[in-house]
Design a protein around this motif. Structure first.
Motif, PDB file in Angstrom:
ATOM      1  N   PRO A  92      43.639 -56.765  48.020  1.00 42.87           N
ATOM      2  CA  PRO A  92      44.675 -55.848  48.516  1.00 42.87           C
ATOM      3  C   PRO A  92      44.932 -55.966  50.022  1.00 42.87           C
ATOM      4  O   PRO A  92      46.029 -55.617  50.481  1.00 42.87           O
ATOM      5  CB  PRO A  92      44.149 -54.460  48.141  1.00 42.87           C
ATOM      6  CG  PRO A  92      42.747 -54.649  47.696  1.00 42.87           C
ATOM      7  CD  PRO A  92      42.592 -56.066  47.262  1.00 42.87           C
ATOM      8  N   CYS A  93      43.972 -56.495  50.780  1.00 44.16           N
ATOM      9  CA  CYS A  93      44.208 -56.680  52.225  1.00 44.16           C
ATOM     10  C   CYS A  93      45.434 -57.544  52.479  1.00 44.16           C
ATOM     11  O   CYS A  93      46.114 -57.389  53.506  1.00 44.16           O
ATOM     12  CB  CYS A  93      42.972 -57.309  52.876  1.00 44.16           C
ATOM     13  SG  CYS A  93      42.258 -58.694  51.948  1.00 44.16           S
ATOM     14  N   CYS A  94      45.737 -58.451  51.558  1.00 47.92           N
ATOM     15  CA  CYS A  94      46.810 -59.440  51.761  1.00 47.92           C
ATOM     16  C   CYS A  94      47.898 -59.393  50.703  1.00 47.92           C
ATOM     17  O   CYS A  94      48.884 -60.114  50.816  1.00 47.92           O
ATOM     18  CB  CYS A  94      46.216 -60.842  51.768  1.00 47.92           C
ATOM     19  SG  CYS A  94      45.092 -61.135  53.139  1.00 47.92           S
ATOM     20  N   TYR A  95      47.733 -58.569  49.671  1.00 43.59           N
ATOM     21  CA  TYR A  95      48.676 -58.647  48.558  1.00 43.59           C
ATOM     22  C   TYR A  95      49.721 -57.545  48.665  1.00 43.59           C
ATOM     23  O   TYR A  95      49.609 -56.477  48.068  1.00 43.59           O
ATOM     24  CB  TYR A  95      47.927 -58.552  47.224  1.00 43.59           C
ATOM     25  CG  TYR A  95      48.777 -58.953  46.039  1.00 43.59           C
ATOM     26  CD1 TYR A  95      49.644 -60.049  46.103  1.00 43.59           C
ATOM     27  CD2 TYR A  95      48.718 -58.246  44.844  1.00 43.59           C
ATOM     28  CE1 TYR A  95      50.414 -60.418  45.023  1.00 43.59           C
ATOM     29  CE2 TYR A  95      49.487 -58.608  43.753  1.00 43.59           C
ATOM     30  CZ  TYR A  95      50.332 -59.698  43.847  1.00 43.59           C
ATOM     31  OH  TYR A  95      51.101 -60.058  42.776  1.00 43.59           O
ATOM     32  N   GLN A 143      35.897 -62.520  47.571  1.00 43.83           N
ATOM     33  CA  GLN A 143      36.505 -63.506  48.464  1.00 43.83           C
ATOM     34  C   GLN A 143      38.020 -63.381  48.347  1.00 43.83           C
ATOM     35  O   GLN A 143      38.569 -63.574  47.257  1.00 43.83           O
ATOM     36  CB  GLN A 143      36.093 -64.923  48.045  1.00 43.83           C
ATOM     37  CG  GLN A 143      34.614 -65.193  48.173  1.00 43.83           C
ATOM     38  CD  GLN A 143      34.224 -65.553  49.589  1.00 43.83           C
ATOM     39  OE1 GLN A 143      34.898 -66.333  50.250  1.00 43.83           O
ATOM     40  NE2 GLN A 143      33.158 -64.962  50.077  1.00 43.83           N
ATOM     41  N   CYS A 144      38.684 -63.089  49.472  1.00 47.88           N
ATOM     42  CA  CYS A 144      40.152 -63.047  49.457  1.00 47.88           C
ATOM     43  C   CYS A 144      40.676 -64.430  49.838  1.00 47.88           C
ATOM     44  O   CYS A 144      40.330 -64.976  50.882  1.00 47.88           O
ATOM     45  CB  CYS A 144      40.682 -62.009  50.429  1.00 47.88           C
ATOM     46  SG  CYS A 144      42.491 -62.010  50.499  1.00 47.88           S
ATOM     47  N   THR A 145      41.524 -64.975  48.949  1.00 45.69           N
ATOM     48  CA  THR A 145      42.073 -66.313  49.201  1.00 45.69           C
ATOM     49  C   THR A 145      43.071 -66.314  50.347  1.00 45.69           C
ATOM     50  O   THR A 145      43.240 -67.330  51.022  1.00 45.69           O
ATOM     51  CB  THR A 145      42.766 -66.837  47.926  1.00 45.69           C
ATOM     52  OG1 THR A 145      43.598 -65.797  47.403  1.00 45.69           O
ATOM     53  CG2 THR A 145      41.750 -67.247  46.876  1.00 45.69           C
ATOM     54  N   ALA A 146      43.744 -65.182  50.567  1.00 42.43           N
ATOM     55  CA  ALA A 146      44.905 -65.185  51.472  1.00 42.43           C
ATOM     56  C   ALA A 146      44.589 -64.736  52.895  1.00 42.43           C
ATOM     57  O   ALA A 146      45.438 -64.851  53.783  1.00 42.43           O
ATOM     58  CB  ALA A 146      46.019 -64.312  50.888  1.00 42.43           C
ATOM     59  N   CYS A 147      43.391 -64.228  53.144  1.00 38.54           N
ATOM     60  CA  CYS A 147      43.035 -63.804  54.498  1.00 38.54           C
ATOM     61  C   CYS A 147      43.109 -64.992  55.468  1.00 38.54           C
ATOM     62  O   CYS A 147      42.786 -66.118  55.098  1.00 38.54           O
ATOM     63  CB  CYS A 147      41.609 -63.236  54.518  1.00 38.54           C
ATOM     64  SG  CYS A 147      41.477 -61.495  54.071  1.00 38.54           S
ATOM     65  N   THR A 148      43.492 -64.714  56.695  1.00 42.22           N
ATOM     66  CA  THR A 148      43.512 -65.757  57.718  1.00 42.22           C
ATOM     67  C   THR A 148      42.121 -66.374  57.832  1.00 42.22           C
ATOM     68  O   THR A 148      41.128 -65.654  57.919  1.00 42.22           O
ATOM     69  CB  THR A 148      43.912 -65.146  59.080  1.00 42.22           C
ATOM     70  OG1 THR A 148      45.148 -64.464  58.895  1.00 42.22           O
ATOM     71  CG2 THR A 148      44.077 -66.222  60.134  1.00 42.22           C
TER      72      THR A 148
HETATM   73 ZN   LIG Z   1      42.936 -60.840  52.459  1.00 45.00          ZN
END
Ligand SMILES: [Zn+2]
Length: 172
Positions: A92-95, A143-148
């Protein structure tokens, strides 16, 4: 819609489905993702495995619950025996999503200031729990795939031409 294939022999490889199940030893089940959820399931009692590629459409269609039904139907699996692992996926941090997600994902859509985000991992875990998988049997990679700076491929961060994460599961 969610297509689940039962892999019964080596002569008939399957493709073009959302999920695969097998009880064949040495038959790896493989999926490719970049932001979608890799879901891996094991029934150590019936010696069966499954893998799924779960995007928002699959989750909205109840793919985790359908997987549990497919295990029950195919191998007589009991949900309380199943182990579930969720690989790297967009968190959710990136979605960031549109308001239309509220209809399918209700409590898993949150407003963060001006951003509306969706927690697909939470939605998947909720379905597995509702299907009577024990909470302690569900492992999320977190693990978030989209985080910087994330080491994983992400369509959201890098575009459609990025690579894909291979996930596989096999019975020895
Ligand atoms: Zn993220």
């Amino acid at each position: 819609m969610a297509v689940i294939q039962h892999v019964v022999d080596e002569a008939h490889p399957v493709a073009g489905c959302d999920a695969m199940l097998t009880s064949l030893p040495r038959m790896p089940l493989v999926i490719r993702t970049a932001d979608c959820l890799p879901l891996m399931l094991v029934d150590p009692v019936r010696r069966a495995i499954g893998i799924a590629h779960a995007g928002w459409r699959g989750l909205a269609a109840g793919l985790p619950l359908k997987l549990l039904a497919a295990f029950r139907h195919t191998f007589q699996s009991r949900p309380e025996d199943l182990l579930v692992a969720i690989g790297p996926a967009i968190h959710p941090c990136c979605y960031e999503v549109g308001p239309e997600f509220e209809r399918s994902f209700g409590p898993f859509v949150q407003l963060r200031g001006s951003r509306r985000t969706c927690d697909l991992i939470g939605a998947a875990i909720d379905q597995f729990r509702r299907g009577r998988v024990a909470p302690l049997h569900i492992i999320d990679s977190q693990q978030c795939t989209a985080c910087t700076g994330s080491p994983w491929y992400s369509i959201r961060r890098e575009g459609q031409t990025t690579g894909r994460l291979l996930s596989f599961i096999v019975i020895r």
